[in-house]
Design a protein around this motif. Structure first.
Motif, mmCIF file in Angstrom:
data_model
loop_
_atom_site.group_PDB
_atom_site.id
_atom_site.type_symbol
_atom_site.label_atom_id
_atom_site.label_comp_id
_atom_site.label_asym_id
_atom_site.label_seq_id
_atom_site.Cartn_x
_atom_site.Cartn_y
_atom_site.Cartn_z
ATOM 1 N N PHE A 16 14.765 16.948 40.821
ATOM 2 C CA PHE A 16 15.904 16.412 41.169
ATOM 3 C C PHE A 16 16.223 15.230 40.318
ATOM 4 O O PHE A 16 16.592 14.574 39.982
ATOM 5 N N THR A 17 14.684 14.202 40.475
ATOM 6 C CA THR A 17 15.120 13.024 39.686
ATOM 7 C C THR A 17 15.434 13.143 37.832
ATOM 8 O O THR A 17 16.132 12.916 37.237
ATOM 9 N N VAL A 18 14.461 13.982 37.159
ATOM 10 C CA VAL A 18 14.664 14.907 36.227
ATOM 11 C C VAL A 18 16.413 15.214 35.432
ATOM 12 O O VAL A 18 16.804 14.803 34.634
ATOM 13 N N LEU A 19 17.070 16.065 36.412
ATOM 14 C CA LEU A 19 18.285 16.781 36.945
ATOM 15 C C LEU A 19 19.010 15.774 36.812
ATOM 16 O O LEU A 19 20.430 16.245 36.009
ATOM 17 N N ALA A 20 19.398 14.726 38.001
ATOM 18 C CA ALA A 20 20.047 13.844 37.750
ATOM 19 C C ALA A 20 19.858 13.323 36.977
ATOM 20 O O ALA A 20 21.145 12.569 36.958
ATOM 21 N N SER A 21 19.188 12.956 36.128
ATOM 22 C CA SER A 21 19.070 11.553 35.603
ATOM 23 C C SER A 21 20.041 12.240 34.089
ATOM 24 O O SER A 21 21.092 11.866 32.987
ATOM 25 N N LEU A 22 20.017 13.515 34.122
ATOM 26 C CA LEU A 22 19.821 14.467 32.854
ATOM 27 C C LEU A 22 21.921 14.450 32.855
ATOM 28 O O LEU A 22 22.727 14.012 32.102
ATOM 29 N N ALA A 23 22.262 14.623 34.221
ATOM 30 C CA ALA A 23 23.727 14.882 35.052
ATOM 31 C C ALA A 23 24.578 13.952 34.810
ATOM 32 O O ALA A 23 25.830 13.549 34.590
ATOM 33 N N VAL A 24 23.733 12.670 34.812
ATOM 34 C CA VAL A 24 24.792 11.184 34.312
ATOM 35 C C VAL A 24 24.971 11.322 32.984
ATOM 36 O O VAL A 24 25.487 10.758 32.377
ATOM 37 N N PHE A 25 23.984 11.466 32.127
ATOM 38 C CA PHE A 25 24.102 11.362 31.039
ATOM 39 C C PHE A 25 25.581 12.373 30.796
ATOM 40 O O PHE A 25 26.385 11.925 29.666
ATOM 41 N N VAL A 26 25.295 13.439 31.147
ATOM 42 C CA VAL A 26 26.101 14.320 31.252
ATOM 43 C C VAL A 26 27.695 13.694 31.123
ATOM 44 O O VAL A 26 28.524 14.338 30.464
ATOM 45 N N ILE A 27 28.241 13.090 32.496
ATOM 46 C CA ILE A 27 29.084 12.486 32.643
ATOM 47 C C ILE A 27 29.329 10.928 31.966
ATOM 48 O O ILE A 27 30.771 10.808 31.424
ATOM 49 N N LEU A 28 28.654 9.960 31.586
ATOM 50 C CA LEU A 28 29.231 9.527 31.287
ATOM 51 C C LEU A 28 29.504 9.875 30.168
ATOM 52 O O LEU A 28 30.723 8.627 29.206
ATOM 53 N N LEU A 29 28.306 10.284 29.090
ATOM 54 C CA LEU A 29 28.779 10.728 27.634
ATOM 55 C C LEU A 29 30.449 11.453 27.919
ATOM 56 O O LEU A 29 30.648 11.043 26.462
ATOM 57 N N GLY A 30 30.474 11.560 28.498
ATOM 58 C CA GLY A 30 31.884 12.433 28.888
ATOM 59 C C GLY A 30 33.425 11.872 29.230
ATOM 60 O O GLY A 30 34.464 11.744 28.505
ATOM 61 N N ILE A 31 33.007 10.779 29.709
ATOM 62 C CA ILE A 31 33.809 10.014 29.803
ATOM 63 C C ILE A 31 33.804 8.227 28.655
ATOM 64 O O ILE A 31 35.213 7.933 28.875
ATOM 65 N N PHE A 32 32.179 8.334 27.988
ATOM 66 C CA PHE A 32 32.747 6.948 27.530
ATOM 67 C C PHE A 32 31.829 7.938 26.028
ATOM 68 O O PHE A 32 31.725 7.263 24.829
ATOM 69 N N PRO A 33 32.716 8.192 25.737
ATOM 70 C CA PRO A 33 32.331 9.025 24.268
ATOM 71 C C PRO A 33 32.559 8.256 22.297
ATOM 72 O O PRO A 33 31.559 8.184 21.644
ATOM 73 N N SER A 34 33.574 7.149 23.412
ATOM 74 C CA SER A 34 33.619 6.403 21.499
ATOM 75 C C SER A 34 32.499 5.091 21.504
ATOM 76 O O SER A 34 31.614 4.522 20.884
ATOM 77 N N SER A 35 31.600 5.587 22.889
ATOM 78 C CA SER A 35 29.975 4.698 22.601
ATOM 79 C C SER A 35 29.433 4.471 21.279
ATOM 80 O O SER A 35 28.614 4.034 20.580
ATOM 81 N N ILE A 36 28.610 6.003 21.294
ATOM 82 C CA ILE A 36 28.525 6.906 19.828
ATOM 83 C C ILE A 36 29.766 6.971 18.598
ATOM 84 O O ILE A 36 28.881 7.021 17.704
ATOM 85 N N ILE A 37 31.122 7.123 19.046
ATOM 86 C CA ILE A 37 31.400 6.908 17.779
ATOM 87 C C ILE A 37 31.359 6.012 16.816
ATOM 88 O O ILE A 37 31.403 5.940 15.608
#
Length: 494
Positions: free
Chosen positions: A457-478
């Motif tokens: 759960f810890t591994v998958l939940a951590s990855l899922a958080v990044f899936v959502i966060l980067l979907g909402i805030f992609p400008s940070s990478i750009i």
């Protein structure tokens, strides 16, 4: 701080190797998490908008060899920072994912993962061509041992031999190309390699010598023959390292070395040939994934398809720029997608590993019904799946949108072929999810199964958080990579 990022995994690898104890995994994951925190601290000190587009930060410069004119030179720009983040976020999660395994993982296994982390950090920060090649080869050694020693018994020797031959031969071509450029430059320093006196014919030769190494590592069709079996028969952590991080070395190499060193090659047919191969890979990988029933091979061919789109986007913008325009859209999209793909593919392979352990098979037709007994897993698996499908508000959407836009600017017909990835990806991923998670399933097997453990759960939940966060805030990478890409693409502008 960069010294710490380079030395910590190297010293940690030695410590874990010497720590011949069943608790070596705790030491390894502790070192990896310290590395991650140092990376986040570096990010907090990183300037996204340097005063000069080519500015590097956290530089290290030491003489190495005056005879061959090479320097120990490391530095970080936005592109390096992004890939350091990806590497140092994923490695501790990859180590953590092995905690429930019972495959004889020992201190040697974890020491090799940390050694590979050292090599990856070196690749993403080296600013000297010879140093880059040395670290490129360093990464091959630990992954070869990981796949060869802990892979599936009946296939590991054949598979790892094929992987080693493909990768090593490709690397030799790159080394020949770098030496050729060095003979026309003042030194192996990256800026000197950029300014090497090469005519158009010489650049064409160098382009294909260096591109071959990157084409194998990505891989690009038709240099992908090693990939499906290696991803399938390597231990899950080895597959995660290969697909989540190691192939990103080639994306980085294309942008950092290939395009600025041999921009004139883009004016001929070379760029178009790469575009054709990349788009073929997009469609071919997706079609093979649709008909496969082996869950790990579905994800492997999915990765081939996604990588093809990244390469097509990079070269679409590069060709436009070399012909007198200026576009960094494709490279922006590729780097956003590089980070997203790393998160998603590691998550998918871990989900596949969980299903394989539960059902004792890789065939999705022999699974089914697991969602009824594992709602936490079903939810997290779906979030990662949606990111891979590039659904809006997930990490895969913005990168894929920008990539398709850049290919549209290059050629309206080519984008129709590349755009098939949107439809085909949904077909094979939803088919895989539906077969594994729904349906009737074998009630005798389902009655013995439980939801995921706390580690899973810890591994998958951590990855899922990044899936959502980067979907909402992609400008940070750009914003992070913009100045680096403007400098690189300015150097290839015709």
């Amino acid at each position: 701080m960069l010294e710490a990022l380079l030395l910590l995994p190297l010293i940690g690898s030695g410590l874990v190797f010497a720590f011949r104890n069943s608790n070596s995994k705790y030491l390894a994951v502790g070192i990896a998490f310290v590395q991650m925190f140092v990376t986040f601290y570096m990010l907090s000190q990183f300037n996204n908008v340097p005063t000069v587009d080519s500015s590097l930060q956290f530089e290290i410069t030491q003489p190495w060899s005056t005879f061959i004119k090479s320097t120990i030179h490391f530095g970080v720009d936005g592109m390096s920072m992004l890939l350091l983040l990806l590497t140092n976020i994923l490695v501790p999660l990859i180590i953590l994912s092995s905690f429930n395994e019972n495959k004889g993982y020992n201190n040697n296994f974890y020491a090799l993962i940390l050694l590979m982390q050292f090599g990856l950090v070196g690749v993403f920060t080296a600013l000297d061509g010879l140093l880059f090649y040395v670290f490129w080869e360093v990464t091959l050694i630990p992954i070869w041992f990981i796949a060869g020693l802990w892979g599936e018994e009946d296939k590991r020797i054949k598979v790892t031999t094929k992987f080693f031959v493909y990768t090593f031969v490709g690397s030799l071509f790159m080394f020949i190309g770098l030496i050729y450029v060095y003979n026309h430059a003042a030194s192996f320093e990256l800026t000197d390699l950029y300014n090497a006196s090469l005519n158009s014919t010489q650049q064409l030769v160098v382009f294909w010598l260096i591109f071959l190494a990157f084409a194998v590592k990505l891989p690009v069709f038709p240099f992908h023959n090693w990939q499906p079996d290696t991803y399938t028969f390597s231990p899950t952590q080895g597959t995660m390292l290969l697909s989540g991080i190691m192939l990103k070395m080639a994306i980085y190499g294309v942008l950092r070395y290939l395009l600025p060193i041999a921009p004139d090659a883009l004016l001929g047919t070379s760029g178009q040939v790469v575009m054709i191969l990349a788009v073929i890979g997009v469609v071919y990988g997706a079609l093979i994934a649709i008909v496969h029933n082996d869950i790990k091979k579905i994800i492997a061919y999915s990765s081939l398809s996604h990588v093809g789109l990244m390469v097509a986007g990079i070269f679409a913008s590069a060709i436009i720029t070399a012909k007198g325009g200026f576009s960094i859209d494709g490279a922006q999209g590729a780097l956003v997608q590089t980070f997203a793909h790393g998160i998603n593919v590691v998550g998918l392979f871990y989900c596949a590993d969980i299903l394989i352990k539960r059902f004792k098979t890789r065939d999705i037709r022999e699974m089914g019904g697991y969602a009824k007994v594992a709602p936490k897993f079903a939810t997290l698996f779906m979030i990662i799946l949606l990111g891979s499908m590039a659904v809006p508000l997930t990490n895969g959407f913005v990168g894929e949108f920008i990539l398709l836009k850049s290919i549209f600017d290059y050629d309206k017909v080519v984008v129709l072929c590349a755009g098939l990835t949107v439809i085909l990806c949904a077909v094979y991923l939803l088919r895989m999810y539906g077969k594994a998670m729904f349906g009737t399933g074998d009630e005798r097997i389902l009655g013995t199964l439980k939801d995921i453990s706390s580690v899973e759960f810890t591994v998958l939940a951590s990855l899922a958080v990044f899936v959502i966060l980067l979907g909402i805030f992609p400008s940070s990478i750009i914003e992070m990579v913009n100045s680096s890409l403007k400098f690189i693409y300015s150097s290839i502008k015709g």
